[in-house]
Write an enzyme that holds these catalytic residues in place. Structure first.
Site, short mmCIF file in Angstrom:
data_model
loop_
_atom_site.label_atom_id
_atom_site.label_comp_id
_atom_site.label_asym_id
_atom_site.label_seq_id
_atom_site.Cartn_x
_atom_site.Cartn_y
_atom_site.Cartn_z
N THR A 66 9.28 -6.93 7.40
CA THR A 66 10.70 -6.69 7.08
C THR A 66 10.88 -5.33 6.41
O THR A 66 12.01 -4.88 6.24
CB THR A 66 11.27 -7.78 6.13
OG1 THR A 66 10.50 -7.79 4.92
CG2 THR A 66 11.22 -9.16 6.77
N SER A 103 7.01 -10.58 0.82
CA SER A 103 7.68 -11.79 1.32
C SER A 103 8.99 -11.38 1.97
O SER A 103 9.72 -10.55 1.40
CB SER A 103 8.01 -12.77 0.18
OG SER A 103 8.80 -13.82 0.69
N ALA A 124 6.42 -11.52 -8.03
CA ALA A 124 7.87 -11.41 -7.82
C ALA A 124 8.37 -12.76 -7.34
O ALA A 124 8.31 -13.08 -6.16
CB ALA A 124 8.18 -10.33 -6.79
N TYR A 151 11.35 -20.64 1.95
CA TYR A 151 11.29 -19.58 0.94
C TYR A 151 11.16 -20.18 -0.46
O TYR A 151 10.26 -19.82 -1.23
CB TYR A 151 12.56 -18.74 1.05
CG TYR A 151 12.67 -17.56 0.11
CD1 TYR A 151 11.88 -16.43 0.29
CD2 TYR A 151 13.60 -17.55 -0.93
CE1 TYR A 151 12.02 -15.32 -0.56
CE2 TYR A 151 13.75 -16.45 -1.77
CZ TYR A 151 12.95 -15.34 -1.57
OH TYR A 151 13.09 -14.25 -2.41
N LYS A 191 7.89 -19.96 -2.92
CA LYS A 191 7.92 -19.27 -4.22
C LYS A 191 7.57 -20.23 -5.36
O LYS A 191 6.94 -19.83 -6.35
CB LYS A 191 9.30 -18.65 -4.44
CG LYS A 191 9.60 -17.45 -3.54
CD LYS A 191 8.82 -16.21 -3.95
CE LYS A 191 9.25 -15.00 -3.14
NZ LYS A 191 8.55 -13.76 -3.51
P1 NAD Z 1 11.98 -6.63 1.62
O1 NAD Z 1 11.99 -7.48 2.84
O2 NAD Z 1 12.65 -5.32 1.69
O3 NAD Z 1 10.51 -6.41 1.08
C1 NAD Z 1 9.46 -7.30 1.29
C2 NAD Z 1 8.25 -6.52 1.81
O4 NAD Z 1 7.14 -7.42 1.96
C3 NAD Z 1 8.53 -5.91 3.18
O5 NAD Z 1 8.14 -4.55 3.18
C4 NAD Z 1 7.63 -6.72 4.12
O6 NAD Z 1 7.22 -6.01 5.26
C5 NAD Z 1 6.49 -7.12 3.19
N1 NAD Z 1 5.76 -8.31 3.63
C6 NAD Z 1 6.27 -9.52 3.96
N2 NAD Z 1 5.27 -10.36 4.34
C7 NAD Z 1 4.11 -9.65 4.21
C8 NAD Z 1 2.74 -9.96 4.45
N3 NAD Z 1 2.36 -11.16 4.90
N4 NAD Z 1 1.81 -8.99 4.22
C9 NAD Z 1 2.19 -7.77 3.78
N5 NAD Z 1 3.46 -7.42 3.54
C10 NAD Z 1 4.42 -8.35 3.77
O7 NAD Z 1 12.66 -7.54 0.46
P2 NAD Z 1 12.96 -7.20 -1.06
O8 NAD Z 1 14.38 -7.55 -1.31
O9 NAD Z 1 12.49 -5.85 -1.42
O10 NAD Z 1 12.07 -8.30 -1.81
C11 NAD Z 1 10.84 -7.98 -2.43
C12 NAD Z 1 10.34 -9.16 -3.23
O11 NAD Z 1 11.27 -9.50 -4.25
C13 NAD Z 1 10.16 -10.43 -2.38
O12 NAD Z 1 9.01 -11.12 -2.83
C14 NAD Z 1 11.39 -11.25 -2.70
O13 NAD Z 1 11.16 -12.62 -2.56
C15 NAD Z 1 11.64 -10.86 -4.15
N6 NAD Z 1 13.06 -11.03 -4.51
C16 NAD Z 1 14.02 -10.18 -4.06
C17 NAD Z 1 15.34 -10.38 -4.40
C18 NAD Z 1 16.44 -9.46 -3.97
O14 NAD Z 1 17.62 -9.73 -4.27
N7 NAD Z 1 16.20 -8.33 -3.32
C19 NAD Z 1 15.69 -11.50 -5.18
C20 NAD Z 1 14.68 -12.37 -5.59
C21 NAD Z 1 13.37 -12.12 -5.26
#
Ligand code: NAD
Ligand code: UDP
Length: 316
Positions: free
Chosen positions: A35, A75, A119, A150, A154
């Site tokens: 992603t 994730s 995270a 999800y 988590k």
């Molecule tokens: P995002 O999708 O931009 O970033 C997630 C990254 O993880 C991506 O670059 C993806 O390619 C990588 N990834 C996924 N599965 C993988 C795997 N198996 N191996 C290696 N890389 C992998 O999303 P984000 O919003 O930047 O979220 C980042 C983290 O923060 C996540 O864990 C998410 O659950 C957590 N989070 C985000 C939010 C938010 O509002 N943005 C809220 C709560 C939690």
């Protein structure tokens, strides 16, 4: 420190890499780009303190050289069932990275005697029956609902992190992140802020699911990264909510974005997102973060949205 950031090519992960490098650390970003995108870290190419490794962390992780901290952000994170980047379209990958990926990331931390930061998410509270949500609330999650791939991944990730802390004495941190937005979010990520900004800049009506009275509390990414960094450096082992307590309705957010972009197309009401088990209210209680990290968000919604809209305008 030399720090491993899983999910380092993602939205939050890439901002975190920038911050860690600015603080003088060495960063190894690991990502399978499911992603995320290399565009988020392209500006770091050639930086001697930065290394990118393309790898799926649901498989065994090997990092050459020393590792002093592991920040596990990998994730999928968007709940939108129609986006190709939403976790409903990536259910097995989401469960695997939350479970196996977290296990492997913990394994790296243990092998290197490194500090580990997970995270986690406000989604572990599910559709909350307590408002605002504090860290002592156990949550209200449907284990077989559309969000369960999800939410339960988590929750498992938090559980295995605590198991490594209790049984292997690993130095761990758990951040429960609430809705975060900012530059670099994918245009087609599917979450509400990117959807609304893309629609507004295209002079289209903003798609509001349901009556728009459901609430969220949006945190600007720089504030969130500051919270993560403080948590990493702190001694706080308990989960810590990181988010902006300024709560607003989705209808209110649509109005604000239309106003800021001078979009006259208004809104288009779509059926309530029952297929996504849309939580009705969400707002963090950040008393713990304030007390133990001296942290609270400083960027108000209009300022953060302005920066995000400018970034989207360029990319569109
Ligand atoms: P995002 O999708 O931009 O970033 C997630 C990254 O993880 C991506 O670059 C993806 O390619 C990588 N990834 C996924 N599965 C993988 C795997 N198996 N191996 C290696 N890389 C992998 O999303 P984000 O919003 O930047 O979220 C980042 C983290 O923060 C996540 O864990 C998410 O659950 C957590 N989070 C985000 C939010 C938010 O509002 N943005 C809220 C709560 C939690
Ligand atoms: N939402 C909306 N229109 C959109 C996308 C989302 O009305 O185009 C609503 C969604 O129903 C939810 C809120 O915005 O109530 C936040 O959704 P998002 O997908 O950003 O993440 P969530 O907070 O639900 O995990």
């Amino acid at each position: 420190m030399r720090i491993l950031v899983t999910g380092g090519a993602g939205f939050i992960g890439s901002h975190l890499c920038d911050r860690l490098l600015a603080e003088g650390h060495q960063v190894v970003a690991m990502d399978n780009l499911i992603t995320g995108t290399l565009d988020n870290i392209g500006h770091l190419a050639g930086n001697q303190s930065f290394l990118f490794l393309k790898h799926d962390v649901s498989n065994f992780i090997f990092v050459p050289g020393k590792v002093e901290a592991v920040l596990h952000l990998a994730s999928p994170a968007s709940p939108n069932p129609t986006s190709p980047y939403g976790y409903p379209q990536l259910p097995i990958q989401t469960l695997k990275v939350g479970a196996l990926g977290t296990h492997h990331a913990l394994g790296v931390a243990r092998a290197h005697k490194a500090r580990f930061l997970l995270a986690s998410t406000s989604e572990i509270y599910g559709d909350p029956q307590v408002h605002p949500q504090n860290e002592d609330y156990w949550g209200h999650v449907d284990p077989i609902g559309p969000r369960s791939v999800y939410d339960e991944a988590k929750r498992f990730a938090e559980a295995i992190t605590m198991a490594y802390h209790r049984y292997h004495d690993l130095d761990t941190r758990i951040a429960r992140i609430f809705n975060t937005y900012g530059p670099r979010m994918r245009l087609d990520d599917g979450r509400v802020v990117p959807n609304f900004i893309v629609q507004a800049l295209s002079e289209e009506p903003l798609t509001v699911y349901g009556d728009g009275m459901q609430t969220r509390s949006f945190c600007y990414v720089d504030d969130l990264v500051e919270g993560l960094y403080r948590l990493l450096l702190s001694e706080e082992m308990r989960p810590v909510n990181l988010g902006n307590p300024a709560e607003l309705t989705i209808g209110g957010l649509a109005e604000l974005i239309n106003q800021m972009t001078e979009n006259e197309a208004g809104t288009r009401v779509l059926p309530e997102r029952r297929d996504a088990a849309d939580p009705q209210r969400r707002k963090p209680d950040i008393a713990r973060a304030k007390q133990t990290l001296g942290w609270e968000p400083g960027v108000d919604l209009e300022t953060g949205l302005h920066r995000t809209i400018e970034d989207f305008r360029i990319r569109l």
